[in-house]
Design a protein around this motif. Sequence first.
Motif, PDB file in Angstrom:
ATOM      1  N   GLN A 155       2.927   3.691  -5.993  1.00 28.78           N
ATOM      2  CA  GLN A 155       2.940   5.084  -6.414  1.00 28.78           C
ATOM      3  C   GLN A 155       3.220   5.173  -7.913  1.00 28.78           C
ATOM      4  O   GLN A 155       4.335   5.493  -8.334  1.00 28.78           O
ATOM      5  CB  GLN A 155       3.981   5.875  -5.616  1.00 28.78           C
ATOM      6  N   SER A 190      -0.976  11.519  -7.332  1.00 27.63           N
ATOM      7  CA  SER A 190      -1.192  10.760  -6.099  1.00 27.63           C
ATOM      8  C   SER A 190      -2.633  10.830  -5.608  1.00 27.63           C
ATOM      9  O   SER A 190      -3.110   9.896  -4.943  1.00 27.63           O
ATOM     10  CB  SER A 190      -0.252  11.251  -5.002  1.00 27.63           C
ATOM     11  N   ASP A 191      -3.360  11.914  -5.929  1.00 23.58           N
ATOM     12  CA  ASP A 191      -4.750  12.016  -5.465  1.00 23.58           C
ATOM     13  C   ASP A 191      -5.715  11.262  -6.371  1.00 23.58           C
ATOM     14  O   ASP A 191      -6.922  11.297  -6.159  1.00 23.58           O
ATOM     15  CB  ASP A 191      -5.172  13.481  -5.335  1.00 23.58           C
ATOM     16  N   ARG A 192      -5.168  10.570  -7.395  1.00 22.51           N
ATOM     17  CA  ARG A 192      -5.990   9.726  -8.261  1.00 22.51           C
ATOM     18  C   ARG A 192      -5.508   8.281  -8.228  1.00 22.51           C
ATOM     19  O   ARG A 192      -5.630   7.539  -9.196  1.00 22.51           O
ATOM     20  CB  ARG A 192      -5.973  10.259  -9.704  1.00 22.51           C
ATOM     21  N   VAL A 193      -4.974   7.913  -7.082  1.00 26.11           N
ATOM     22  CA  VAL A 193      -4.510   6.545  -6.847  1.00 26.11           C
ATOM     23  C   VAL A 193      -5.070   6.084  -5.509  1.00 26.11           C
ATOM     24  O   VAL A 193      -4.932   6.773  -4.496  1.00 26.11           O
ATOM     25  CB  VAL A 193      -2.973   6.457  -6.826  1.00 26.11           C
ATOM     26  N   PHE A 194      -5.720   4.923  -5.517  1.00 24.44           N
ATOM     27  CA  PHE A 194      -6.283   4.365  -4.290  1.00 24.44           C
ATOM     28  C   PHE A 194      -5.826   2.921  -4.145  1.00 24.44           C
ATOM     29  O   PHE A 194      -5.833   2.156  -5.119  1.00 24.44           O
ATOM     30  CB  PHE A 194      -7.805   4.404  -4.315  1.00 24.44           C
ATOM     31  N   SER A 195      -5.415   2.559  -2.944  1.00 24.22           N
ATOM     32  CA  SER A 195      -5.108   1.152  -2.670  1.00 24.22           C
ATOM     33  C   SER A 195      -5.528   0.837  -1.249  1.00 24.22           C
ATOM     34  O   SER A 195      -5.632   1.733  -0.404  1.00 24.22           O
ATOM     35  CB  SER A 195      -3.614   0.865  -2.877  1.00 24.22           C
ATOM     36  N   GLU A 248       0.825  -1.205   0.000  1.00 27.40           N
ATOM     37  CA  GLU A 248       0.000   0.000   0.000  1.00 27.40           C
ATOM     38  C   GLU A 248       0.864   1.261   0.000  1.00 27.40           C
ATOM     39  O   GLU A 248       0.605   2.214  -0.741  1.00 27.40           O
ATOM     40  CB  GLU A 248      -0.926  -0.006   1.212  1.00 27.40           C
ATOM     41  N   TYR A 299     -15.183  -0.938  -1.180  1.00 26.90           N
ATOM     42  CA  TYR A 299     -15.045  -0.453  -2.558  1.00 26.90           C
ATOM     43  C   TYR A 299     -16.178  -1.048  -3.371  1.00 26.90           C
ATOM     44  O   TYR A 299     -16.247  -2.258  -3.576  1.00 26.90           O
ATOM     45  CB  TYR A 299     -13.691  -0.864  -3.139  1.00 26.90           C
ATOM     46  N   GLY A 343      -4.990  -2.369  -5.813  1.00 22.99           N
ATOM     47  CA  GLY A 343      -4.724  -0.990  -6.193  1.00 22.99           C
ATOM     48  C   GLY A 343      -5.608  -0.568  -7.359  1.00 22.99           C
ATOM     49  O   GLY A 343      -5.874  -1.357  -8.272  1.00 22.99           O
ATOM     50  N   ARG A 376      -8.476   9.417  -4.295  1.00 25.85           N
ATOM     51  CA  ARG A 376      -7.927   8.703  -3.147  1.00 25.85           C
ATOM     52  C   ARG A 376      -8.957   8.606  -2.035  1.00 25.85           C
ATOM     53  O   ARG A 376      -9.049   7.601  -1.336  1.00 25.85           O
ATOM     54  CB  ARG A 376      -6.670   9.425  -2.635  1.00 25.85           C
ATOM     55  N   GLU A 389     -14.046  12.419  -2.941  1.00 30.64           N
ATOM     56  CA  GLU A 389     -13.093  13.492  -2.624  1.00 30.64           C
ATOM     57  C   GLU A 389     -13.136  13.960  -1.168  1.00 30.64           C
ATOM     58  O   GLU A 389     -12.538  14.971  -0.824  1.00 30.64           O
ATOM     59  CB  GLU A 389     -13.344  14.724  -3.533  1.00 30.64           C
TER      60      GLU A 389
END
Length: 275
Positions: free
Chosen positions: A53, A59-64, A49, A104, A87, A93, A97
């Motif tokens: 990257q 980074s604000d459009r990546v979620f894990s 996690e 999920y 991921g 993220r 927002e």
Amino acid sequence: MVNLTQRQKKLSLTPKREDLPTMYDLPSEEVGEPGLPDQYHPIQAQLLEQTFQPSTYPSDRVFSAMDLNIYYDAENTKRYKRPDWFGVVGVPRLYEERDLRMSYVVWQEEINPFIVVELLSPSTQREDLGQTRRDIDEPPTKWQVYEEFLQVPYYIIYERERDYFRAFHWEGSRYQELEIANNQLWLEELELGLRLWQGRHNRIERLWLRFYDAAGNLIPTEAEEAERERQEKERERQEKEYERQEKEQAQTALQELRDRLIAMGLDPDNLPSNN
């Protein structure tokens, strides 16, 4: 950036979003479900996690997440799978927002996971490897969900007892196993790699699975980055201290020379010229 629309399952007949239960309403598929089986799973998942990257997404459009329910079927909203780690790219993220996710829900997020990692254990090995099948009225296995429902592009399985991992890539309609060279796998779409690394994480020395960048450098965790910054500051402090000591030593040597000249009856500021 990666165009994932061709890999996502079409949900053209899905009810409108406002008519569906949210992540806060969805119940569990199983009653009395046990938690994680050991200490290793959350520590390894945390390392994934923290190092996931991708350079192709902000980074604000990546979620894990680790040990988080994925609700995958809008027609059977009680059904979910809980990967050891997964991921997603191209989603906020934070949920809408503004909030941390409690699960999920793919028909709300509208983007499927891009990569899933399962850490093999004796109780789940056959399901994780797609070696079990279920009746049509039973929930599908993890392999079936990742391959048929979510069409996750990369499915990784790590066997920590024998220190190897396998990778499967979704091609057409099925998973095809990829060749793993030198215990590392490059994800071209994300400009990110995954490999085995011998090192110390969470104060434990062993072989770990983690991500690296295009230059072959390991993506640092927050703790590693903090330690790097600490060492850099310590190095700068030591350099300044060394410079200070050298300056003091030079000044002391100069003063001792002046004192000797004075003792010899000479004026240090007006020494006779050789000319």
